[in-house]
Design an enzyme around this catalytic site. Sequence first.
Site, mmCIF file in Angstrom:
data_model
loop_
_atom_site.group_PDB
_atom_site.id
_atom_site.type_symbol
_atom_site.label_atom_id
_atom_site.label_comp_id
_atom_site.label_asym_id
_atom_site.label_seq_id
_atom_site.Cartn_x
_atom_site.Cartn_y
_atom_site.Cartn_z
ATOM 1 N N LYS A 1 0.466 -9.507 -8.794
ATOM 2 C CA LYS A 1 -0.616 -9.100 -8.446
ATOM 3 C C LYS A 1 -1.568 -8.184 -9.300
ATOM 4 C CE LYS A 1 -2.574 -6.747 -4.298
ATOM 5 N NZ LYS A 1 -3.528 -6.011 -4.950
ATOM 6 N N ASN B 1 -7.599 -11.116 -2.688
ATOM 7 C CA ASN B 1 -7.459 -9.905 -2.093
ATOM 8 C C ASN B 1 -8.636 -9.114 -2.403
ATOM 9 O OD1 ASN B 1 -5.995 -6.918 -3.147
ATOM 10 N ND2 ASN B 1 -5.963 -7.374 -0.907
ATOM 11 N N MET C 1 0.628 -1.262 0.081
ATOM 12 C CA MET C 1 0.024 0.123 0.027
ATOM 13 C C MET C 1 1.017 1.185 0.064
ATOM 14 S SD MET C 1 -3.085 -1.189 2.643
ATOM 15 C CE MET C 1 -1.880 -2.277 3.875
ATOM 16 N N MET C 2 0.699 2.253 -1.003
ATOM 17 C CA MET C 2 1.464 3.192 -1.114
ATOM 18 C C MET C 2 1.301 4.203 -0.058
ATOM 19 S SD MET C 2 3.115 3.092 -3.854
ATOM 20 C CE MET C 2 3.883 4.640 -4.175
ATOM 21 N N CYS D 1 -2.414 -1.408 -9.738
ATOM 22 C CA CYS D 1 -2.558 0.031 -9.435
ATOM 23 C C CYS D 1 -3.303 0.854 -10.517
ATOM 24 C CB CYS D 1 -1.213 0.463 -9.389
ATOM 25 S SG CYS D 1 -1.455 2.412 -8.574
#
Length: 344
Positions: free
Chosen positions: A154, A226, A33-34, A115
């Site tokens: 991912k 997820n 997570m950024m 993303c």
Amino acid sequence: MNEIPAAVAAVNTPSDAVNTHDAVNRRFSVAPMMDWTTSDCRVFHRLMSRHTLLYTEMVTTGALVHGDAARHLQYHHSEHPVALQLGGSDPKALAQCAHMAQEWGYDEVNLNVGCPSDRVQNNMIGACLMAHPKLVAECLAEMQAAVRIPVTIKHRLGIDDMDSFEHLHQFVDTVKESGCTSFTIHARKAILDGLSPKENRDIPPLIYDHVYRIKTLYPELEVIINGGIKTLDECDTHLQHVDGVMIGREAYQNPWPLLSQVDSRYFGDHHEIPDRMDVALAFIPYLEQRLAEGAPLYAVTKHLLGLFHGQRGGKQFRRYLSENGHQRGAASDTFKAALECLTR
């Protein structure tokens, strides 16, 4: 109780990085997570779980090849098992960066194909790559050829109008030809034109069944699910269908109920479960080390704001740390004073 071992150096470097984790157990992991899953955050999470697989924030190939690679790759030795997530679409650059990950002792390198931000789309990074499965397969093949550590992916269910199960099936079928065998699937599609990254975490509906179907069609693949998962009971349900569960925001915002239990529940390690205060106190030596390096107090301790979520004094702890942690010269005494809010 997990402890941070005393160390001469706070971080791994290529010269001392020795990867002793040949087999990575992905039954439970914390999502990349950024701005959240920094090294400071991962050290904190490791105090609650010895075995959870931890991921870095996404790091672009450009940042490593043309920037300050050490700044992005340094991590504390206590973080293992830890995986580096890469963003990029140039197979050669990704291979080079995967090799860097191996040299620095990371246990896994992961390719981000999920993303949805405009910035990464413009550089052919993230979810937009779902429209280019052959390129993704080429990237993963080059990365695997460059390293001995596991290379994983991912990705989302799909993007925009490429959101049918057939599109997902075709994507996985193409990408697996690279030799990649571990797929972490965020069970939402990404809407690249019209939704912000934050909205893409909530608005597109979760379709867990599509992830389950991929596992059924490809039993030889490791499939990790997820998206929207908040409790270990929910994890148990998913684990009836897939091989592992990755949790994101809930593990950050309310970490203790999850991370303090997973070692016993999923990894067969029945060590004494630390309580929340023990975790906070065990973090202090690391905090003082980071402060001595020049790190601002709040930048390090902000990752602990959710530790006392729902507990008596928890709101006061967060308020005290938020109001005082930014002050110039704030030191570990400020953090200790915040902890005193929990005993009043």
